[in-house]
Design a protein around this motif. Structure first.
Motif, PDB file in Angstrom:
ATOM      1  N   GLY A 198       0.803  -1.221   0.000  1.00  0.00           N
ATOM      2  CA  GLY A 198       0.000   0.000   0.000  1.00  0.00           C
ATOM      3  C   GLY A 198       0.831   1.264   0.000  1.00  0.00           C
ATOM      4  O   GLY A 198       0.476   2.245   0.652  1.00  0.00           O
ATOM      5  N   CYS A 199       1.942   1.251  -0.745  1.00  0.00           N
ATOM      6  CA  CYS A 199       2.787   2.452  -0.765  1.00  0.00           C
ATOM      7  C   CYS A 199       2.222   3.518  -1.696  1.00  0.00           C
ATOM      8  O   CYS A 199       2.558   4.692  -1.565  1.00  0.00           O
ATOM      9  CB  CYS A 199       4.211   2.097  -1.198  1.00  0.00           C
ATOM     10  N   GLY A 200       1.383   3.108  -2.633  1.00  0.00           N
ATOM     11  CA  GLY A 200       0.723   4.083  -3.499  1.00  0.00           C
ATOM     12  C   GLY A 200       1.553   4.575  -4.666  1.00  0.00           C
ATOM     13  O   GLY A 200       1.087   5.399  -5.457  1.00  0.00           O
ATOM     14  N   LEU A 201       2.778   4.076  -4.808  1.00  0.00           N
ATOM     15  CA  LEU A 201       3.628   4.599  -5.881  1.00  0.00           C
ATOM     16  C   LEU A 201       3.069   4.275  -7.265  1.00  0.00           C
ATOM     17  O   LEU A 201       3.196   5.062  -8.200  1.00  0.00           O
ATOM     18  CB  LEU A 201       5.050   4.045  -5.725  1.00  0.00           C
ATOM     19  N   CYS A 202       2.431   3.099  -7.392  1.00  0.00           N
ATOM     20  CA  CYS A 202       1.888   2.721  -8.695  1.00  0.00           C
ATOM     21  C   CYS A 202       0.780   3.679  -9.122  1.00  0.00           C
ATOM     22  O   CYS A 202       0.643   3.995 -10.305  1.00  0.00           O
ATOM     23  CB  CYS A 202       1.375   1.291  -8.665  1.00  0.00           C
ATOM     24  N   ALA A 203      -0.005   4.169  -8.147  1.00  0.00           N
ATOM     25  CA  ALA A 203      -1.065   5.121  -8.489  1.00  0.00           C
ATOM     26  C   ALA A 203      -0.454   6.443  -8.949  1.00  0.00           C
ATOM     27  O   ALA A 203      -1.009   7.126  -9.805  1.00  0.00           O
ATOM     28  CB  ALA A 203      -1.977   5.350  -7.291  1.00  0.00           C
ATOM     29  N   TRP A 204       0.705   6.787  -8.411  1.00  0.00           N
ATOM     30  CA  TRP A 204       1.412   7.984  -8.864  1.00  0.00           C
ATOM     31  C   TRP A 204       1.939   7.782 -10.277  1.00  0.00           C
ATOM     32  O   TRP A 204       1.996   8.721 -11.062  1.00  0.00           O
ATOM     33  CB  TRP A 204       2.613   8.281  -7.960  1.00  0.00           C
ATOM     34  N   ALA A 205       2.369   6.563 -10.573  1.00  0.00           N
ATOM     35  CA  ALA A 205       3.000   6.319 -11.871  1.00  0.00           C
ATOM     36  C   ALA A 205       1.986   6.246 -12.996  1.00  0.00           C
ATOM     37  O   ALA A 205       2.316   6.525 -14.142  1.00  0.00           O
ATOM     38  CB  ALA A 205       3.813   5.023 -11.817  1.00  0.00           C
ATOM     39  N   LEU A 222       2.337   3.743   4.685  1.00  0.00           N
ATOM     40  CA  LEU A 222       2.024   2.484   4.017  1.00  0.00           C
ATOM     41  C   LEU A 222       0.690   1.931   4.512  1.00  0.00           C
ATOM     42  O   LEU A 222       0.335   2.083   5.678  1.00  0.00           O
ATOM     43  CB  LEU A 222       3.114   1.444   4.286  1.00  0.00           C
ATOM     44  N   GLY A 223      -0.021   1.252   3.617  1.00  0.00           N
ATOM     45  CA  GLY A 223      -1.277   0.623   4.011  1.00  0.00           C
ATOM     46  C   GLY A 223      -1.033  -0.651   4.812  1.00  0.00           C
ATOM     47  O   GLY A 223      -1.821  -1.024   5.674  1.00  0.00           O
ATOM     48  N   ASN A 224       0.062  -1.339   4.519  1.00  0.00           N
ATOM     49  CA  ASN A 224       0.390  -2.587   5.211  1.00  0.00           C
ATOM     50  C   ASN A 224       1.875  -2.623   5.567  1.00  0.00           C
ATOM     51  O   ASN A 224       2.660  -3.368   4.971  1.00  0.00           O
ATOM     52  CB  ASN A 224       0.041  -3.793   4.318  1.00  0.00           C
ATOM     53  N   PRO A 225       2.289  -1.797   6.572  1.00  0.00           N
ATOM     54  CA  PRO A 225       3.718  -1.684   6.876  1.00  0.00           C
ATOM     55  C   PRO A 225       4.354  -3.002   7.312  1.00  0.00           C
ATOM     56  O   PRO A 225       5.554  -3.178   7.160  1.00  0.00           O
ATOM     57  CB  PRO A 225       3.763  -0.637   8.002  1.00  0.00           C
ATOM     58  N   GLN A 226       3.546  -3.940   7.822  1.00  0.00           N
ATOM     59  CA  GLN A 226       4.134  -5.201   8.295  1.00  0.00           C
ATOM     60  C   GLN A 226       4.761  -6.008   7.169  1.00  0.00           C
ATOM     61  O   GLN A 226       5.571  -6.896   7.397  1.00  0.00           O
ATOM     62  CB  GLN A 226       3.089  -6.031   9.051  1.00  0.00           C
ATOM     63  N   ARG A 227       4.411  -5.651   5.921  1.00  0.00           N
ATOM     64  CA  ARG A 227       5.013  -6.379   4.795  1.00  0.00           C
ATOM     65  C   ARG A 227       6.119  -5.563   4.131  1.00  0.00           C
ATOM     66  O   ARG A 227       6.517  -5.862   3.016  1.00  0.00           O
ATOM     67  CB  ARG A 227       3.965  -6.644   3.716  1.00  0.00           C
ATOM     68  N   ALA A 228       6.592  -4.526   4.808  1.00  0.00           N
ATOM     69  CA  ALA A 228       7.537  -3.606   4.159  1.00  0.00           C
ATOM     70  C   ALA A 228       8.778  -4.313   3.636  1.00  0.00           C
ATOM     71  O   ALA A 228       9.362  -3.895   2.638  1.00  0.00           O
ATOM     72  CB  ALA A 228       7.933  -2.488   5.125  1.00  0.00           C
ATOM     73  N   TRP A 229       9.150  -5.424   4.268  1.00  0.00           N
ATOM     74  CA  TRP A 229      10.351  -6.145   3.817  1.00  0.00           C
ATOM     75  C   TRP A 229      10.241  -6.576   2.356  1.00  0.00           C
ATOM     76  O   TRP A 229      11.241  -6.717   1.651  1.00  0.00           O
ATOM     77  CB  TRP A 229      10.597  -7.371   4.704  1.00  0.00           C
ATOM     78  N   ARG A 230       9.013  -6.760   1.882  1.00  0.00           N
ATOM     79  CA  ARG A 230       8.847  -7.179   0.495  1.00  0.00           C
ATOM     80  C   ARG A 230       9.362  -6.127  -0.487  1.00  0.00           C
ATOM     81  O   ARG A 230       9.669  -6.429  -1.626  1.00  0.00           O
ATOM     82  CB  ARG A 230       7.374  -7.428   0.196  1.00  0.00           C
ATOM     83  N   ALA A 231       9.451  -4.900  -0.022  1.00  0.00           N
ATOM     84  CA  ALA A 231       9.878  -3.811  -0.894  1.00  0.00           C
ATOM     85  C   ALA A 231      11.350  -3.945  -1.285  1.00  0.00           C
ATOM     86  O   ALA A 231      11.850  -3.187  -2.107  1.00  0.00           O
ATOM     87  CB  ALA A 231       9.638  -2.470  -0.217  1.00  0.00           C
ATOM     88  N   LEU A 232      12.063  -4.906  -0.701  1.00  0.00           N
ATOM     89  CA  LEU A 232      13.476  -5.074  -1.058  1.00  0.00           C
ATOM     90  C   LEU A 232      13.654  -5.981  -2.264  1.00  0.00           C
ATOM     91  O   LEU A 232      14.768  -6.214  -2.722  1.00  0.00           O
ATOM     92  CB  LEU A 232      14.240  -5.666   0.132  1.00  0.00           C
TER      93      LEU A 232
END
Ligand code: SF4
Ligand code: SF4
Lengths: 255, 311
Positions: free
Chosen positions: A125-132, B58-68
């Motif tokens: 849910g970082c929202g970056l895709c909606a920005w892109a 973030l909407g689901n910060p508990q999964r933030a590790w996936r961002a790597l």
């Protein structure tokens, strides 16, 4: 995996939206929400659903535009302004910028049919895709904290438990004006390909380099109101009368 | 674009933190001084708080590790990976200074380079978005890098002054980087002010060959995620004032103070409480100016989607 698949994908599924035919009834909007709130992924939540400030996630929205040609500001002068209803959902772009920016791999473009999807279990849910996305085709679901977007009703189009006629996106199936069409653009003989060719189907914002799959058919040229007037037969004019009407015309003329 | 406080705090703090870490990595401060140890800890803290703040939205910060995982295509993922990698030499350097009162060249220089790369990745998250035309320029990462360098060297000069070092070289760096950063930033603003919109309501609807296109009705009466996230608009008069404020506090005042300190130091009258106070003022003013600058970076940028929403 947020790298794009090898292009072109074997199938290129998408929509044709006919701007000449859309009447702006929002039936597709409602049916989309109805289907997708119980379909793929989490429900499409609304915030303050009964309040004055209601808002929520929708995957398809209809905008309405006014198009004013040169000199069209004054009614009846050169060219008249016209209203165009404009449905918009994800265009399943070939060069989808929303996919490559996603840090988690939640966003992806399917290699087999080109549908762009979000795997909600991976989305942070970082929202970056909606920005892109330049089209505004992605909306965050504020209750689930994940990104929502049109799935091209992936849970309908391949669904063999449904009647053949229903294996279409909900918006297409419900459109009472038949303004939306679903099909495979990689097949030049498909109805959507033929429509696009014959009617000059166009890309939205081609300058953004996204290469959308969905195509929009432009409104057909319209005759001005004044140009249509002479076609109306005038009641006083009997020149073209034939048969019984010619005889009646003659009799009435004499008495 | 909506200026989310969490992202403004994140870019400002992590920029300062990486800037200070990069200066420390060059070994310009005496590693045995308590103040240098404090500087190491402060740099790490600013970076860590910045990163934590970035996960707040973030909407689901508990999964933030996936961002790597998606560093091959995503700048956001690259930034996450680089932030973690950069911690290794920074922690090593901090350990060497705090515990052993030593400066180590290898982790030092490595930390400086990686800090720069991380800041570059942060900037590229924004610069890579074609949908936000004002950001989509190589000047964006250049601004981020130079502002990080300016903030870092200002902080470095502060620690030098406070530690009763002459800090001549750091003062010089701070002056040069602050000026360079604002020169590039002003070029960036010129670029934004002069943009011919890449996309218009006409190209967005494809109806341009019929005539001028104007929004007649929005899809819904109320705001939605898109208009809240991307439809932010700032009144022109406020923008002008904030621009002046950012330049004054973020650039002119710190640069003037640093210049005065440079002159007095060269004249042999430097140091003392006045110098420490002046540097404190310079740093605080710079941070406030940077917060305003970052707020504007988001608030003034227009997103292509607003072509569909009459904005
Ligand atoms: S319309 Fe937007 S969300 Fe859909 S594929 Fe294109 S860029 Fe992505
Ligand atoms: S909101 Fe979800 S799908 Fe979109 S970029 Fe972030 S992680 Fe990927």
């Amino acid at each position: 995996m947020t790298l794009l698949p090898a292009l072109p994908t074997p199938k290129k599924l998408g929509l044709v939206i006919d701007l000449d035919v859309c009447v702006g009834c929002h039936a597709c909007v409602v049916n989309c929400k109805e289907w997708n709130t119980g379909g793929y992924g989490s429900a499409l939540s609304d915030q303050a659903p009964y309040g004055a400030d209601v808002s929520g996630a929708w995957l398809n929205r209809v905008h309405t535009f006014e198009v004013v040609p040169e000199g069209g500001e004054i009614v009846g002068e050169a060219g008249e302004a016209r209203i165009v209803h404009f449905p918009k959902s994800c265009l399943h772009c070939e060069d989808a910028p929303c996919v490559t920016v996603c840090p988690t791999g939640a966003s992806y473009k399917r290699a087999e049919d080109g549908i762009v999807l979000v795997d909600e279990d991976m989305c942070i849910g970082c929202g970056l895709c909606a920005w892109a996305c330049p089209y505004g085709a992605r909306e965050m679901d504020l209750a689930a904290g994940v990104m929502k977007k049109c799935t091209l009703c992936i849970d309908r189009i391949y669904n063999e438990t449904m009647e053949e006629a229903d294996r279409q996106p909900a918006c297409v199936r419900t459109c009472p004006a038949n303004a939306r069409h679903f099909g495979d653009f990689s097949d030049p003989q498909s109805a959507v390909s033929i429509m696009t060719m014959e009617r000059g189907g166009m890309d939205l914002m081609p300058e953004q380099g996204t290469r959308p799959v969905n195509k929009y058919l432009p409104p057909r040229p319209r005759k001005s109101l004044a140009a249509g007037a002479p076609l109306m037969p005038l009641a006083e004019n009997t020149d073209g009368a034939k048969g019984f009407f010619a005889w009646l015309d003659g009799v009435l003329e004499r008495i | 674009m909506h200026p989310a406080p969490s992202i403004i705090v994140f870019t400002t703090l992590s920029g300062l933190g990486y800037g200070l870490a990069a200066i420390l990595g060059l070994g310009l401060l005496d590693p045995s001084l308590t103040l240098t140890k404090v500087a190491h800890v402060l740099a790490l803290l600013m970076i860590a708080i910045g990163l934590l703040s970035s996960t707040l939205h973030l909407g689901n910060p508990q999964r933030a590790w996936r961002a790597l995982s998606q560093w091959r295509s995503s700048w956001l993922s690259r930034e996450g990976v680089m932030a973690i990698l950069t911690f290794l030499p920074l922690l090593w350097s901090a350990w060497a200074s705090v515990i052993e009162s030593r400066y180590l060249v290898l982790p030092g220089l490595l930390g400086t380079v990686l800090a720069g790369v991380t800041v570059y990745c942060t900037a590229m998250i924004y610069a890579s978005l074609k949908s936000v035309q004002a950001w989509h320029t190589p000047l964006t990462p250049l601004c981020y890098l130079l502002f990080a360098a300016a903030g870092g060297s200002l902080l470095g000069a502060f620690f030098a002054m406070a530690g009763r070092n002459s800090g001549l070289f750091l003062l010089l760096l701070a002056l040069l980087f602050t000026i360079a950063a604002w020169v590039v930033k002003i070029a960036w603003r010129r670029n934004m002010d002069g943009l011919v919109p890449l996309s218009t309501p006409e190209t967005a609807t494809g109806l341009g060959n019929i005539g001028r296109v104007r929004l007649f009705e929005r899809p819904h009466m109320t705001e939605n995620y898109l208009t809240r996230e991307m439809g932010f608009r700032i009144a022109r008069k406020h923008a002008v004032k904030l621009r002046r404020l950012a330049l004054l506090l973020g650039g002119l005042l710190p640069a003037a103070l640093v210049f005065m300190l440079l002159v007095t130091t060269v004249a042999g009258a430097g140091g003392g409480l006045a110098a420490i106070l002046a540097m404190t003022l310079a740093v605080i003013s710079h941070i406030i100016g940077m917060l305003a600058e970052r707020w504007l970076f988001f608030a003034e940028a227009r997103h292509a989607v607003m072509n569909y929403y009459g904005g």
